[in-house]
Design a protein around this motif. Sequence first.
Motif, PDB file in Angstrom:
ATOM      1  N   PHE A 112      -5.887  17.426 -30.017  1.00  0.00           N
ATOM      2  CA  PHE A 112      -7.098  17.501 -28.902  1.00  0.00           C
ATOM      3  C   PHE A 112      -6.413  18.139 -27.527  1.00  0.00           C
ATOM      4  O   PHE A 112      -7.184  18.883 -26.808  1.00  0.00           O
ATOM      5  CB  PHE A 112      -7.288  16.000 -28.843  1.00  0.00           C
ATOM      6  CG  PHE A 112      -8.706  15.807 -27.608  1.00  0.00           C
ATOM      7  CD1 PHE A 112      -9.810  15.877 -28.116  1.00  0.00           C
ATOM      8  CD2 PHE A 112      -8.369  15.447 -26.155  1.00  0.00           C
ATOM      9  CE1 PHE A 112     -10.856  15.619 -27.223  1.00  0.00           C
ATOM     10  CE2 PHE A 112      -9.531  15.549 -25.407  1.00  0.00           C
ATOM     11  CZ  PHE A 112     -10.838  15.319 -25.743  1.00  0.00           C
ATOM     12  N   HIS A 115      -6.469  22.167 -28.327  1.00  0.00           N
ATOM     13  CA  HIS A 115      -7.799  22.941 -28.613  1.00  0.00           C
ATOM     14  C   HIS A 115      -8.949  22.429 -27.699  1.00  0.00           C
ATOM     15  O   HIS A 115      -9.970  23.218 -27.605  1.00  0.00           O
ATOM     16  CB  HIS A 115      -8.105  22.574 -30.075  1.00  0.00           C
ATOM     17  CG  HIS A 115      -7.410  22.996 -31.145  1.00  0.00           C
ATOM     18  ND1 HIS A 115      -7.112  24.464 -31.478  1.00  0.00           N
ATOM     19  CD2 HIS A 115      -6.363  22.590 -31.696  1.00  0.00           C
ATOM     20  CE1 HIS A 115      -6.132  24.555 -32.144  1.00  0.00           C
ATOM     21  NE2 HIS A 115      -5.456  23.708 -32.764  1.00  0.00           N
ATOM     22  N   TRP A 116      -8.893  21.254 -27.048  1.00  0.00           N
ATOM     23  CA  TRP A 116      -9.949  20.738 -26.396  1.00  0.00           C
ATOM     24  C   TRP A 116      -9.629  20.745 -24.890  1.00  0.00           C
ATOM     25  O   TRP A 116     -10.293  21.367 -23.868  1.00  0.00           O
ATOM     26  CB  TRP A 116     -10.444  19.439 -26.743  1.00  0.00           C
ATOM     27  CG  TRP A 116     -11.631  18.924 -26.138  1.00  0.00           C
ATOM     28  CD1 TRP A 116     -12.992  19.144 -26.547  1.00  0.00           C
ATOM     29  CD2 TRP A 116     -11.838  18.202 -24.671  1.00  0.00           C
ATOM     30  NE1 TRP A 116     -13.834  18.474 -25.560  1.00  0.00           N
ATOM     31  CE2 TRP A 116     -13.219  18.079 -24.514  1.00  0.00           C
ATOM     32  CE3 TRP A 116     -11.175  17.879 -23.711  1.00  0.00           C
ATOM     33  CZ2 TRP A 116     -13.781  17.379 -23.284  1.00  0.00           C
ATOM     34  CZ3 TRP A 116     -11.385  17.215 -22.678  1.00  0.00           C
ATOM     35  CH2 TRP A 116     -13.075  17.090 -22.444  1.00  0.00           C
ATOM     36  N   ILE A 153      -4.415  10.383 -23.219  1.00  0.00           N
ATOM     37  CA  ILE A 153      -5.789  10.526 -23.976  1.00  0.00           C
ATOM     38  C   ILE A 153      -5.393   9.676 -25.307  1.00  0.00           C
ATOM     39  O   ILE A 153      -4.557   9.801 -25.976  1.00  0.00           O
ATOM     40  CB  ILE A 153      -5.678  12.227 -24.502  1.00  0.00           C
ATOM     41  CG1 ILE A 153      -5.893  13.121 -23.171  1.00  0.00           C
ATOM     42  CG2 ILE A 153      -6.930  12.337 -25.463  1.00  0.00           C
ATOM     43  CD1 ILE A 153      -7.010  12.962 -22.429  1.00  0.00           C
ATOM     44  N   PHE A 155      -7.603   8.156 -28.938  1.00  0.00           N
ATOM     45  CA  PHE A 155      -8.476   8.228 -29.929  1.00  0.00           C
ATOM     46  C   PHE A 155      -8.494   7.070 -30.478  1.00  0.00           C
ATOM     47  O   PHE A 155      -7.706   6.330 -30.917  1.00  0.00           O
ATOM     48  CB  PHE A 155      -8.170   9.370 -30.954  1.00  0.00           C
ATOM     49  CG  PHE A 155      -9.005   9.401 -32.124  1.00  0.00           C
ATOM     50  CD1 PHE A 155     -10.325  10.184 -31.821  1.00  0.00           C
ATOM     51  CD2 PHE A 155      -9.087   8.856 -33.330  1.00  0.00           C
ATOM     52  CE1 PHE A 155     -11.527   9.925 -32.713  1.00  0.00           C
ATOM     53  CE2 PHE A 155      -9.831   8.820 -34.353  1.00  0.00           C
ATOM     54  CZ  PHE A 155     -11.097   9.468 -34.213  1.00  0.00           C
ATOM     55  N   GLU A 171     -15.699  12.686 -32.046  1.00  0.00           N
ATOM     56  CA  GLU A 171     -14.975  13.611 -32.952  1.00  0.00           C
ATOM     57  C   GLU A 171     -16.238  13.956 -34.290  1.00  0.00           C
ATOM     58  O   GLU A 171     -16.456  12.942 -34.864  1.00  0.00           O
ATOM     59  CB  GLU A 171     -13.625  13.009 -33.599  1.00  0.00           C
ATOM     60  CG  GLU A 171     -13.108  14.175 -34.341  1.00  0.00           C
ATOM     61  CD  GLU A 171     -11.660  13.232 -34.839  1.00  0.00           C
ATOM     62  OE1 GLU A 171     -10.553  13.929 -33.999  1.00  0.00           O
ATOM     63  OE2 GLU A 171     -11.629  12.668 -35.818  1.00  0.00           O
ATOM     64  N   PRO A 240     -11.290  18.377 -37.255  1.00  0.00           N
ATOM     65  CA  PRO A 240     -12.385  18.235 -36.115  1.00  0.00           C
ATOM     66  C   PRO A 240     -12.927  19.515 -35.832  1.00  0.00           C
ATOM     67  O   PRO A 240     -12.535  20.563 -35.879  1.00  0.00           O
ATOM     68  CB  PRO A 240     -11.525  17.757 -34.880  1.00  0.00           C
ATOM     69  CG  PRO A 240     -10.280  17.146 -35.660  1.00  0.00           C
ATOM     70  CD  PRO A 240     -10.104  17.976 -36.814  1.00  0.00           C
ATOM     71  N   SER A 266     -13.614   7.795 -31.166  1.00  0.00           N
ATOM     72  CA  SER A 266     -13.756   8.736 -30.113  1.00  0.00           C
ATOM     73  C   SER A 266     -12.683   8.837 -29.034  1.00  0.00           C
ATOM     74  O   SER A 266     -11.732   8.375 -29.212  1.00  0.00           O
ATOM     75  CB  SER A 266     -15.189   8.527 -29.028  1.00  0.00           C
ATOM     76  OG  SER A 266     -16.262   8.347 -29.899  1.00  0.00           O
ATOM     77  N   TYR A 267     -12.769  10.069 -28.266  1.00  0.00           N
ATOM     78  CA  TYR A 267     -11.531  10.418 -27.375  1.00  0.00           C
ATOM     79  C   TYR A 267     -11.953   9.735 -26.063  1.00  0.00           C
ATOM     80  O   TYR A 267     -13.038  10.041 -25.447  1.00  0.00           O
ATOM     81  CB  TYR A 267     -11.418  11.939 -27.147  1.00  0.00           C
ATOM     82  CG  TYR A 267     -11.017  12.338 -28.563  1.00  0.00           C
ATOM     83  CD1 TYR A 267      -9.573  12.518 -28.926  1.00  0.00           C
ATOM     84  CD2 TYR A 267     -11.791  13.105 -29.401  1.00  0.00           C
ATOM     85  CE1 TYR A 267      -9.005  12.983 -29.984  1.00  0.00           C
ATOM     86  CE2 TYR A 267     -11.118  13.393 -30.703  1.00  0.00           C
ATOM     87  CZ  TYR A 267      -9.941  13.426 -30.852  1.00  0.00           C
ATOM     88  OH  TYR A 267      -9.330  13.911 -32.086  1.00  0.00           O
TER      89      TYR A 267
END
Length: 312
Positions: A112, A115-116, A153, A155, A171, A240, A266-267
């Motif tokens: 996460f 990439h996010w 962060i 999850f 996700e 994901p 979810s994140y």
Amino acid sequence: MRKPHMSLPRRFLPSTAALIAFEAAARHGSATQAAAELNLTQGAVSRQIKALEEQLGVTLMTRQGRALGLTHAGARYAEDVREILTRLGKATLGLRTNPLGGALNLSILPAFGMHWLAPRLPDFGRAHPEVTVNLSTRLAPFDFGTQPFDAAIHFGREDWPGAHHMYLAPETVLAVCAPGHMNGPLQDHTLLHLETRPRGWDRWLRAKSIPQPKTPGMQFDQFSTMAQAAVHGLGIALLPTFVAEPYLESGTLELAAPDRQDSIGSYYLVWPQGRPETGALKAFRTWLSGIAAPHKAAPSPPEGQGDSPVQT
């Protein structure tokens, strides 16, 4: 507005010089080596340690000739002192390098974060050049009281003990494989599993009424290594969308099945309750709230599959 105050009387606060001398002597097991490191005399280090012991009323070190050893109480105290001095040093360094802003020490999940979050961070940097964001990877929840992080962060669900939660994104996962890899029914292929999502494939297959595979498949500790295994034709990965899409766009992976499926977690951005919120954290949280997805409830897992989501 009430002014902040010291929670302990000042008599319980030893001098920084005494703590530095004690920590160095504890680490080296020698007043002579501690003195060389601190550019002091051996006598000065010994006096600082003695004064500290007298102030505390506790014997911290044993002396056998020139060697110094730690008592049980001294060993515990040395560990605490080392942590406090480290945090003080980092705070001082942060103030010197960024006097008008502040540092945000953020714990991230590798996939996460890479990439996010990372592609979006330049936007935060342009909006808040006074804030320095320091990133470090942690795979599991931790105690904010013992770790040097301002936020993390997370999850899963809103289940991090003693923390505030701010929803970031759901996700959604895709089944992907190397181009031309699919030949026959999906259940006849090797499935690639993430160690921290042991039932991910099971839920996906059940939702699509696809039989379980005949072989157990391979396991990986991170999405990035699992994606590379799929690229090299080792099997089908459940990734994901934010991990899979760059590979799909480049053509190094293709869809093994057309449907997307929501994960059961979810994140979230989480930060400790009961701790004053720094300006850096407030700026970061406000910025994130502007790009976070609209909140929606995580889907319920299929019957019999109610395991808790875990970090990745």
